[in-house]
Write a protein that holds these residues in place. Sequence first.
Motif, short mmCIF file in Angstrom:
data_model
loop_
_atom_site.label_atom_id
_atom_site.label_comp_id
_atom_site.label_asym_id
_atom_site.label_seq_id
_atom_site.Cartn_x
_atom_site.Cartn_y
_atom_site.Cartn_z
N LEU A 182 0.86 -1.18 0.00
CA LEU A 182 0.00 0.00 0.00
C LEU A 182 0.90 1.23 0.00
O LEU A 182 1.80 1.36 0.85
CB LEU A 182 -0.92 -0.02 1.22
CG LEU A 182 -1.94 1.12 1.35
CD1 LEU A 182 -3.18 0.61 2.07
CD2 LEU A 182 -1.36 2.29 2.13
N THR A 183 0.67 2.13 -0.95
CA THR A 183 1.48 3.36 -1.06
C THR A 183 0.59 4.57 -0.84
O THR A 183 -0.44 4.74 -1.52
CB THR A 183 2.15 3.46 -2.43
OG1 THR A 183 2.97 2.30 -2.65
CG2 THR A 183 3.02 4.71 -2.51
N VAL A 184 0.98 5.43 0.15
CA VAL A 184 0.28 6.70 0.40
C VAL A 184 0.93 7.76 -0.50
O VAL A 184 2.13 8.02 -0.38
CB VAL A 184 0.37 7.09 1.88
CG1 VAL A 184 -0.34 8.42 2.11
CG2 VAL A 184 -0.24 6.00 2.74
N ASN A 185 0.13 8.35 -1.36
CA ASN A 185 0.69 9.19 -2.42
C ASN A 185 0.64 10.69 -2.13
O ASN A 185 1.41 11.46 -2.73
CB ASN A 185 -0.06 8.94 -3.74
CG ASN A 185 0.07 7.51 -4.20
OD1 ASN A 185 1.16 6.95 -4.20
ND2 ASN A 185 -1.06 6.91 -4.60
N ASN A 186 -0.24 11.15 -1.27
CA ASN A 186 -0.47 12.60 -1.15
C ASN A 186 -0.32 13.12 0.27
O ASN A 186 -1.04 14.01 0.69
CB ASN A 186 -1.85 12.96 -1.70
CG ASN A 186 -2.94 12.15 -1.00
OD1 ASN A 186 -2.64 11.35 -0.13
ND2 ASN A 186 -4.18 12.40 -1.39
N TYR A 187 0.61 12.61 1.01
CA TYR A 187 0.76 13.02 2.40
C TYR A 187 2.06 13.81 2.55
O TYR A 187 3.13 13.37 2.09
CB TYR A 187 0.77 11.79 3.30
CG TYR A 187 0.97 12.13 4.78
CD1 TYR A 187 0.08 12.97 5.44
CD2 TYR A 187 2.06 11.63 5.47
CE1 TYR A 187 0.27 13.28 6.76
CE2 TYR A 187 2.25 11.93 6.80
CZ TYR A 187 1.36 12.77 7.46
OH TYR A 187 1.55 13.09 8.77
#
Length: 558
Positions: free
Chosen positions: A264-269
Amino acid sequence: MIRSLRTGVSGLKSHQVRMDVISNNIANVNTTAFKRGRAAFNELLGQTLLGVGRTAGGRGINPAYVGLGVSVGSIDVNFAQGALENTGVATDLGINGDGFFVVRGGDRIYLTRAGNFTINRFGELVTNSGLQVQGWAFDENGELRSAALEDVRVPFSATAPPKQTENIYVRGNLNAEASTQDPVSLTISSDNPFYPTFTFQVERNDIYEWTGSIIDENGQVIATDIQITFDEDWNISSMSSSDSGVTITEIPASDPDDPSTFQLTVNNYDPDGSGSITPFPISFTFEPLSSSSPANPIGLELQEIGEKVTISTVVYDAQGKDSSVILEFTRINSLENGDPQDEWALRILDRDGQPLHTGYLAKLIYDTQGTLTEIRAVDGGLIDDLSGDGELTLPVSLDFNGDGLDETFTLNLAGADDALTQYAGSTTATVRDQDGQPPGSLIGFSINQEGIVELNFSNGYQQKIYQLALGSVNNVNGLQQVGDNLWSLTSSSGDLALGRAGVELNRTVIVAGTLEMSNVDLATEFTDMIVTQRGYQASARIITTSDEMLQELVQLKR
């Protein structure tokens, strides 16, 4: 004068016989089931002095005769019930009511009320003189074979066969106030300043479906609606999210037999608020026995949905080998939490607490009244409901003894009159009964009030083998005494009628551990003895008085 002498002699003889009967009664006052005798006298008709006639005036003339004394008309037996005396001996049997035990000596049949029986070296139930007690045998299906009488015999080498468990009955209550699962939170930290410390918080919606969110150290939600689905082997089968700021990628394992890893990759933090957004990946696997693994950043340990109730029981296979299993009920949904229905999930574990199957076995559905209404498969399919015969059952096929073969039994959770309920209060769920049993060895036998002989085995099994026969005749005083407390049939007694205590002889019961006592009453016997003695003395006086009168007659001529 001679006639009066003869009359006196008849009185002496008759009273002597009566005294003999009384003496026999007293001598047998402690004889088992002895019945007292009674001598009844008859007068002897002698010479008629005046017959019936009429006078010249037409009046009747009464007859007149002189008797010749007395004779013993009969010796009757009083078959009144004797009191029962407790002995504590299993083979001592007392009859309370009518009838006789039927015993055999060679080809002859005898009757007796004396139930002081013993077991001989052949296992036969016999009288103290060795005669075999008679009864009817039960067949292997427990049905009475009411054909020919047989010798009652206890097979001391008998064993009870094992019986595989076919039904388990669970009753009691599951606490309606039991809690469902609280959210599971895993805190994840990293040495990389671009990867912040965050919390992965997950809740279970169903058995294999989880929903998660990622929360940073300031409480800000940075990823939502992460859906995780597990297969029956508790490996992650799919992972997705409707959050546009999250990318989820499946990474297949090099070995096709191993489960995939999901990244899972968090892209906009923006972790430090600098305006620089640095995507960071998180890899997810599932570890049932540990919460972390060196090879994986996050390992999710299996978390139960809610409060558990465990019940231990023993089940038996076809060879009678026992296996301990645990029935585990877990609260998964509650109406109080806004869930659509009250549900408990069921698993079956071995004695070490390891599941005997993959995932949950079924779900129990309760209505708002706390009544179990349905059993459903984990995928929602209906297994059983109350629309049929009023029972809720779950067929189970598991290898609970580890021999590689599945054993099949039925888990009964509700019957026509009672069920496994869900009410507020304490949990009382328990296995009320299971119908399997191990092999058993004979530990004894018992005889009930119907005269049924039952073998008792070490596994609790009871087997009916005989029912004692009771005999009756129309005229009990027509029976002939043959000694040893035995009676034989005669033409006067009538034919022998066979029956069973509590059935044909419905007012008769057989009481084990007791013996019928003699019905002789000493006070009555002593009173009869006094009366008999006076009668004998009076008869003797007749002889002496007649002798004196003869003496006077002889002396008329001197």
